[in-house]
Enzyme design. Sequence first.
Site: not given
Length: 271
Positions: A2-3
């Site tokens: 997750p960015e």
Amino acid sequence: MPELPEVETTRRGLLDAMTTQRIESVRIHDRRLRWPIEADLETQLTGARVERLERRAKYLLVVTDRGTLIVHLGMSGSLRVVPDVLARRLHDHVEIALDSGRTVRFNDPRRFGSLHWVTGDPLAHPLLATLGPEPLSEDFDGAHLYRSSRGRKVPAKVFIMNAAHVVGVGNIYASESLFHAGVRPTKSAGKLTQAECQRLAAEIKRVLSDAIEVGGTTLRDYVDPDGNPGYFRQRLFVYDRAGKACRRCHTPISQRIIGQRSTYWCPICQR
DNA sequence: CCCGATTCCTGTAGGC
DNA sequence: TGCCTACAGGAATCGG
């Protein structure tokens, strides 16, 4: 992993399920995360009504009428909306039951994620207080990048991954943005020209926006709250493509560890 | 202040 | 087939 695009996709995917809902019950199965889940989280959350969902950097903010739940997905965390009756799965840490009869589950195999409860301004929390500008806001542009990078000797890639300068740019999108801007990841941040900073800022915005549009990047296990993968992987030009032909000039993509992270670039397209 | 290295953790890929 | 090791990474933290 997750960015920013994956966190934003998660936020959007939770909007309908969580907004205006009252939290009926909270079950904590495993407190072991980046930091142990605070002892009173269950008490604080139970009975609260969700007013809105916000995002700051890679943090998801569940704003309720009693306080805010700050969620970080780390590198393997996910939030899923499931029917109440669905059996718990391995690495489910927390279940939040809503009065709609649905449950939001926080699952995190590698436990790099975190949950914090705050009353008052969540942006004042120590984890959020020193963050740099949002990449998709007007506060972040080429001029900002140029100004803030003067005198910095770190590689450009390390610089744009530092949340003090700009938030939300993780390992995947750093390599991708640098490729599209035509900048070598190893180039000293302080030596970036104004033109390069303009291009880099613009490409960071474009890459992140495009990734959000297609639900982020799924490499291994990222899924949105409905269990769907993101489709930006098909649009990656360099990340995870070591030795493969550059999609623009067909030169083999290079890979090296920079700033303790795998970094990918095209030796021709990026000077 | 700046910067590089280390640390947390588990699933998976690759080597033998 | 099965075991072992290396690797992946967000970001706090530490040491120089």
